[in-house]
Write a protein that holds these residues in place. Sequence first.
Motif, PDB file in Angstrom:
ATOM      1  N   PRO A 167       0.821  -1.211   0.000  1.00  0.00           N
ATOM      2  CA  PRO A 167       0.000   0.000   0.000  1.00  0.00           C
ATOM      3  C   PRO A 167       0.857   1.264   0.000  1.00  0.00           C
ATOM      4  O   PRO A 167       1.932   1.310   0.614  1.00  0.00           O
ATOM      5  N   THR A 168       0.370   2.288  -0.657  1.00  0.00           N
ATOM      6  CA  THR A 168       1.010   3.601  -0.563  1.00  0.00           C
ATOM      7  C   THR A 168       0.499   4.366   0.652  1.00  0.00           C
ATOM      8  O   THR A 168       1.125   5.308   1.121  1.00  0.00           O
ATOM      9  N   GLU A 169      -0.662   3.911   1.161  1.00  0.00           N
ATOM     10  CA  GLU A 169      -1.287   4.537   2.331  1.00  0.00           C
ATOM     11  C   GLU A 169      -2.354   3.565   2.813  1.00  0.00           C
ATOM     12  O   GLU A 169      -2.882   2.766   2.029  1.00  0.00           O
ATOM     13  N   GLY A 170      -2.675   3.605   4.104  1.00  0.00           N
ATOM     14  CA  GLY A 170      -3.745   2.737   4.567  1.00  0.00           C
ATOM     15  C   GLY A 170      -3.681   2.440   6.042  1.00  0.00           C
ATOM     16  O   GLY A 170      -2.842   2.976   6.777  1.00  0.00           O
ATOM     17  N   THR A 171      -4.569   1.552   6.492  1.00  0.00           N
ATOM     18  CA  THR A 171      -4.577   1.120   7.883  1.00  0.00           C
ATOM     19  C   THR A 171      -3.508   0.062   8.131  1.00  0.00           C
ATOM     20  O   THR A 171      -3.278  -0.345   9.276  1.00  0.00           O
ATOM     21  N   TYR A 172      -2.869  -0.432   7.081  1.00  0.00           N
ATOM     22  CA  TYR A 172      -1.655  -1.235   7.179  1.00  0.00           C
ATOM     23  C   TYR A 172      -0.740  -0.782   6.053  1.00  0.00           C
ATOM     24  O   TYR A 172      -1.197  -0.254   5.027  1.00  0.00           O
ATOM     25  N   LEU A 173       0.581  -0.984   6.197  1.00  0.00           N
ATOM     26  CA  LEU A 173       1.513  -0.352   5.265  1.00  0.00           C
ATOM     27  C   LEU A 173       2.532  -1.295   4.640  1.00  0.00           C
ATOM     28  O   LEU A 173       3.354  -0.853   3.837  1.00  0.00           O
ATOM     29  N   ASP A 174       2.495  -2.571   4.991  1.00  0.00           N
ATOM     30  CA  ASP A 174       3.412  -3.538   4.393  1.00  0.00           C
ATOM     31  C   ASP A 174       2.632  -4.525   3.526  1.00  0.00           C
ATOM     32  O   ASP A 174       1.410  -4.618   3.624  1.00  0.00           O
ATOM     33  N   VAL A 175       3.340  -5.255   2.689  1.00  0.00           N
ATOM     34  CA  VAL A 175       2.688  -6.281   1.873  1.00  0.00           C
ATOM     35  C   VAL A 175       2.051  -7.312   2.799  1.00  0.00           C
ATOM     36  O   VAL A 175       2.733  -7.920   3.637  1.00  0.00           O
ATOM     37  N   ASP A 176       0.753  -7.495   2.676  1.00  0.00           N
ATOM     38  CA  ASP A 176       0.041  -8.427   3.543  1.00  0.00           C
ATOM     39  C   ASP A 176      -1.312  -8.753   2.907  1.00  0.00           C
ATOM     40  O   ASP A 176      -2.194  -7.892   2.855  1.00  0.00           O
ATOM     41  N   ALA A 177      -1.469  -9.977   2.432  1.00  0.00           N
ATOM     42  CA  ALA A 177      -2.708 -10.359   1.748  1.00  0.00           C
ATOM     43  C   ALA A 177      -3.936 -10.199   2.626  1.00  0.00           C
ATOM     44  O   ALA A 177      -5.042  -9.967   2.139  1.00  0.00           O
ATOM     45  N   MET A 178      -3.764 -10.301   3.950  1.00  0.00           N
ATOM     46  CA  MET A 178      -4.882 -10.219   4.880  1.00  0.00           C
ATOM     47  C   MET A 178      -4.907  -8.887   5.638  1.00  0.00           C
ATOM     48  O   MET A 178      -5.621  -8.740   6.639  1.00  0.00           O
ATOM     49  N   GLY A 179      -4.174  -7.910   5.151  1.00  0.00           N
ATOM     50  CA  GLY A 179      -4.082  -6.638   5.858  1.00  0.00           C
ATOM     51  C   GLY A 179      -5.417  -5.947   6.072  1.00  0.00           C
ATOM     52  O   GLY A 179      -5.662  -5.340   7.126  1.00  0.00           O
ATOM     53  N   LEU A 180      -6.293  -6.005   5.065  1.00  0.00           N
ATOM     54  CA  LEU A 180      -7.600  -5.344   5.195  1.00  0.00           C
ATOM     55  C   LEU A 180      -8.455  -5.981   6.285  1.00  0.00           C
ATOM     56  O   LEU A 180      -9.358  -5.332   6.822  1.00  0.00           O
ATOM     57  N   PHE A 181      -8.177  -7.229   6.624  1.00  0.00           N
ATOM     58  CA  PHE A 181      -8.978  -7.933   7.622  1.00  0.00           C
ATOM     59  C   PHE A 181      -8.528  -7.589   9.043  1.00  0.00           C
ATOM     60  O   PHE A 181      -9.337  -7.202   9.887  1.00  0.00           O
ATOM     61  N   TRP A 182      -7.220  -7.730   9.318  1.00  0.00           N
ATOM     62  CA  TRP A 182      -6.774  -7.527  10.698  1.00  0.00           C
ATOM     63  C   TRP A 182      -6.638  -6.056  11.074  1.00  0.00           C
ATOM     64  O   TRP A 182      -6.582  -5.720  12.263  1.00  0.00           O
ATOM     65  N   SER A 183      -6.621  -5.152  10.089  1.00  0.00           N
ATOM     66  CA  SER A 183      -6.439  -3.731  10.415  1.00  0.00           C
ATOM     67  C   SER A 183      -7.765  -2.966  10.513  1.00  0.00           C
ATOM     68  O   SER A 183      -7.765  -1.736  10.566  1.00  0.00           O
ATOM     69  N   LEU A 184      -8.890  -3.693  10.543  1.00  0.00           N
ATOM     70  CA  LEU A 184     -10.185  -3.029  10.727  1.00  0.00           C
ATOM     71  C   LEU A 184     -10.174  -2.186  12.005  1.00  0.00           C
ATOM     72  O   LEU A 184      -9.725  -2.635  13.063  1.00  0.00           O
ATOM     73  N   GLU A 185     -10.681  -0.969  11.887  1.00  0.00           N
ATOM     74  CA  GLU A 185     -10.741  -0.052  13.028  1.00  0.00           C
ATOM     75  C   GLU A 185     -12.188   0.314  13.331  1.00  0.00           C
ATOM     76  O   GLU A 185     -12.999   0.473  12.420  1.00  0.00           O
ATOM     77  N   ARG A 186     -12.495   0.452  14.615  1.00  0.00           N
ATOM     78  CA  ARG A 186     -13.856   0.799  15.005  1.00  0.00           C
ATOM     79  C   ARG A 186     -14.142   2.265  14.709  1.00  0.00           C
ATOM     80  O   ARG A 186     -13.374   3.151  15.089  1.00  0.00           O
TER      81      ARG A 186
END
Length: 223
Positions: free
Chosen positions: A70-89
């Motif tokens: 990602p160039t920006e986001g709730t996670y910043l390294d290569v991670d196929a599951m990043g969108l799942f574990w970085s969910l924020e309330r």
Amino acid sequence: MTYNPKLFVNKQVSMIDEAIHIQVMGLMPNVPIELKATRISAGTKRFKLQSFAKFIADENGTVDLKIAKPTEGTYLDVDAMGLFWSLERKDEVQDIEQAITDKLAPHKLTISLHIQNEVEDELELIRLWKAPNIAREDVRDDGLVGTFFYDDSKEKKPGVMVVGGSEGGIYEYLASLLAAHGFNVLALGYFGVEDLPKGLHDIPMEYFKRGINWMKARMEVAE
């Protein structure tokens, strides 16, 4: 050339511990995109949970989350599951009529593709705590307080007993997942639920022995 941006996943219905492969295809080369994941939490109070990641499509018009950083986001390294574990309330959701109180209710997660702030595509994913072939049975025998998870085919499988930690109650999450992976599982509460001790003290070891004996007596549990 006609571009048709689309989201692809390897599974739209999966166990909650399964890895999901997300790809975006049909993009213009080098175009910036944003992916968002959104779900509504369970419980008597419902909250929106959200994560996001921004990417630049490669020269083939593809973004593959297994290899894209990602160039920006709730996670910043290569991670196929990043969108799942970085969910924020985020904010509490007020317009949902009924609370979800089933602790093993499926997680419904929406993945959406955004280009220049416009939604181009989206998919709903279902993440399961309990597999469809797994039966759930309340256990209230011989003073035991627990839940038994077993394959509804009645096939004999190894037995496992799961106990929680300092939170008390019956730890069903891990038990239901283990059952999906080939075990018959007794999630045994030992304090902080029903008529069991209120706190984590003076717990008789014989109680756990009764749980083991209860499992041994079940026809579904292999010796």
